[in-house]
Design a protein around this motif. Structure first.
Motif, PDB file in Angstrom:
ATOM      1  N   ARG A  82       0.600  -1.324   0.134  1.00 25.77           N
ATOM      2  CA  ARG A  82       0.219  -0.081  -0.351  1.00 25.77           C
ATOM      3  C   ARG A  82       0.779   1.445   0.614  1.00 25.77           C
ATOM      4  O   ARG A  82       0.118   2.358  -0.499  1.00 25.77           O
ATOM      5  CB  ARG A  82      -0.973  -0.216   0.734  1.00 25.77           C
ATOM      6  N   SER A  86      -2.952   3.185  -3.911  1.00 24.55           N
ATOM      7  CA  SER A  86      -4.530   3.832  -3.450  1.00 24.55           C
ATOM      8  C   SER A  86      -4.997   3.201  -3.112  1.00 24.55           C
ATOM      9  O   SER A  86      -6.211   3.572  -2.705  1.00 24.55           O
ATOM     10  CB  SER A  86      -4.361   5.129  -4.236  1.00 24.55           C
ATOM     11  N   THR A  89      -6.037   2.732   0.430  1.00 25.00           N
ATOM     12  CA  THR A  89      -6.280   4.073   0.659  1.00 25.00           C
ATOM     13  C   THR A  89      -7.839   4.391   0.611  1.00 25.00           C
ATOM     14  O   THR A  89      -8.302   5.270   1.804  1.00 25.00           O
ATOM     15  CB  THR A  89      -5.152   5.155   0.346  1.00 25.00           C
ATOM     16  N   GLU A  90      -8.122   3.865  -0.500  1.00 23.35           N
ATOM     17  CA  GLU A  90      -9.205   4.410  -1.198  1.00 23.35           C
ATOM     18  C   GLU A  90     -10.395   3.338  -0.426  1.00 23.35           C
ATOM     19  O   GLU A  90     -11.665   4.233   0.189  1.00 23.35           O
ATOM     20  CB  GLU A  90      -9.921   4.056  -2.294  1.00 23.35           C
ATOM     21  N   GLU A 288      -2.468  -4.699  -0.907  1.00 22.71           N
ATOM     22  CA  GLU A 288      -2.869  -3.242  -1.677  1.00 22.71           C
ATOM     23  C   GLU A 288      -4.307  -5.054  -2.862  1.00 22.71           C
ATOM     24  O   GLU A 288      -5.897  -3.897  -3.135  1.00 22.71           O
ATOM     25  CB  GLU A 288      -2.588  -3.199  -3.509  1.00 22.71           C
TER      26      GLU A 288
END
Ligand SMILES: Cc1ncc(COP(=O)(O)O)c(C=O)c1O
Length: 454
Positions: A82, A86, A89-90, A288
């Motif tokens: 990560r 992104s 975070t999203e 991610e």
């Protein structure tokens, strides 16, 4: 009412008791109908025909082509951690928004979310954390891992949630946190728990690992304590294989949680001035890939939660006609249930004294996966393993450890585990009304035949 649904009265007529009478009246006791009915009426565990041969629990996890594409996109983006990507975070933004809080920190799992929360609150050697006893082991095992004592509070026999009176009885000058669990997705009594927290100035970590989008007085479960922790492990209603999150509103505390999950780093928030490694930390970062899976899964969460609620309410209405078994009571403050489990209380008196374990064996043979539920967590050997460890003996006096052992009793919870609590997992709540009718039909059949099963 939908065409495929039936009323409760009709349902009862349709179940074994009603059906037997109807068939016999057509052809008499020796007729072929009578034999068929006998077969259908005999419990499957004794060789009869099961109520259900199709699996009741829906296949899990669920995904579609878009989920797969989102996962592949994360793969090809090459930001597998990560720190360069992104997606996590999203997801954090989305989860904070859904829970009505300013901060969310994703983590490797629910266990590390609880661990980071308690660490951020400074829980450590010599401290006590009061927690629910009717829960999964992970709620407890983070506490002695931090060298603190897990003080088990007894359970409310009607709701199966932590009993607030038992919390208050167990408070000492060493109590550093209260850890109520919204087990199964239903709310613990947050009015009373938060009042105790205020009265004694003790922080609350909500274990909402089974309670996504559940509510107490229209506030999301997990959003009322100092932090709230979630699990996205594969069995959970929003799964990513493994995964977790911490939510909260206190910026400083959430910065500490952030550091704890991200190798001591400061927050990346706009305007944050700290650099280097200002706080204690480990690495509990979500990848991610998990972020991609969760962004896919969160699209179907609200719809599925609504379906679970709808089915649970229908099943609840059917169970009202079967004495001795019912959905657990909910506190009046619970405005929405997260339904990871459909939890029930069982009274063997209404089943000819049939013990809970024999009841679940019989219902499972009918194709209805009812579980006997959790075992008494306060009695599990890992507790004594910690207490008799070299480290614990160096932190705590013999008197204190012996007192802990003596006081570590939850008599109501013992009875709940042995005789009362039953549950079914969330996947059975993703079917239709007929599925709920099959559950009630199987229970009725076992009740009728209970004496044969003893
Ligand atoms: C009540 C409860 N607390 C904590 C956890 C721990 O979550 P995880 O398995 O993601 O570490 C779970 C997961 O099963 C849970 O059900």
């Amino acid at each position: 009412m939908k065409k495929d649904s039936i009323t409760r009265r009709k349902f009862l007529k349709k179940t074994s008791i009603g059906a037997t009478g109807a068939a016999l009246s057509v052809g008499g006791a020796t007729s072929v109908y009578a034999n068929i009915v006998k077969q259908a009426d005999r419990p499957a565990i004794l060789g009869g025909k099961p109520v259900r041969t199709e699996p009741l629990a829906k296949p899990w996890p669920m995904y579609d082509d878009t989920d797969v594409q989102m996962y592949l996109d994360a793969y090809h983006a090459k930001n597998w951690c990560r720190l360069g990507g992104s997606l996590v975070t999203e997801f954090e933004k989305k989860w904070a928004e859904l829970n009505g809080v300013p901060y969310c920190i994703a983590a490797t799992n629910g266990t590390s979310s609880l661990f980071a929360s308690l660490s951020a609150l400074g829980v450590g050697a010599g401290d006590e954390v009061i927690l629910s006893t009717y829960t999964f082991v992970a709620s407890a095992n983070v506490i002695p891992t931090l060298f603190a004592l897990p003080v088990f509070a007894d359970t409310d026999p009607e709701t199966l949630k932590i009993d607030p009176n038992s919390i208050e009885e167990r408070i000492t000058e060493n109590t550093k946190a209260i850890l109520p669990v919204h087990i199964g997705g239903g709310a613990a009594d947050m009015d009373k728990i938060m009042a105790i927290s205020r009265k004694y100035n003790i922080p609350v970590v909500e274990d909402a690992c089974q309670a996504w989008l559940g509510e107490w007085r229209n506030k999301k479960l997990g959003s009322m304590g100092d932090t709230g922790c979630f699990s996205f492990q594969v069995s959970k209603n929003i799964p990513s294989g493994e995964g977790g999150a911490i939510i909260g509103s206190d910026q400083k505390l959430m910065d500490l949680c952030n550091a704890f999950t991200n190798n001591s780093r400061p927050p990346r928030r706009k305007g944050a001035t700290l650099s280097g490694y200002p706080y204690p930390g480990l690495n509990f970062r979500m990848t991610e890939f998990q972020g991609a899976i969760l962004l896919g899964q969160v699209r179907r969460l609200v719809g599925q939660q609504n379906l679970r609620i709808q089915n649970a309410e229908y099943l609840d209405s059917l169970l009202k006609d079967i004495p001795g078994i019912s959905q657990v009571k909910k506190y009046p403050g619970e405005t929405r249930n997260g339904y990871h489990l459909f939890m029930m209380t069982y009274d063997k008196k209404y089943f000819n004294g049939l013990p809970k374990r024999k009841f679940t064996q019989a219902t499972r043979a009918e194709g209805i996966p009812i579980s006997t539920g959790y075992t008494p967590l306060n009695k599990e050997p890992f507790i004594e393993y910690h207490l008799s460890s070299r480290v614990f003996k160096s932190i705590y006096s013999k008197q204190r450890l012996d007192k802990f052992r003596r006081d570590n009793r939850c008599p109501v919870n013992d009875v709940i585990c042995e005789d009362v609590a039953l549950w079914m997992g969330q996947r059975v709540l993703l079917g239709g009304r007929k599925d709920m009718e099959d559950i009630a039909e199987a229970i009725t059949k076992i009740q009728k035949n209970a004496s044969k099963l003893l």
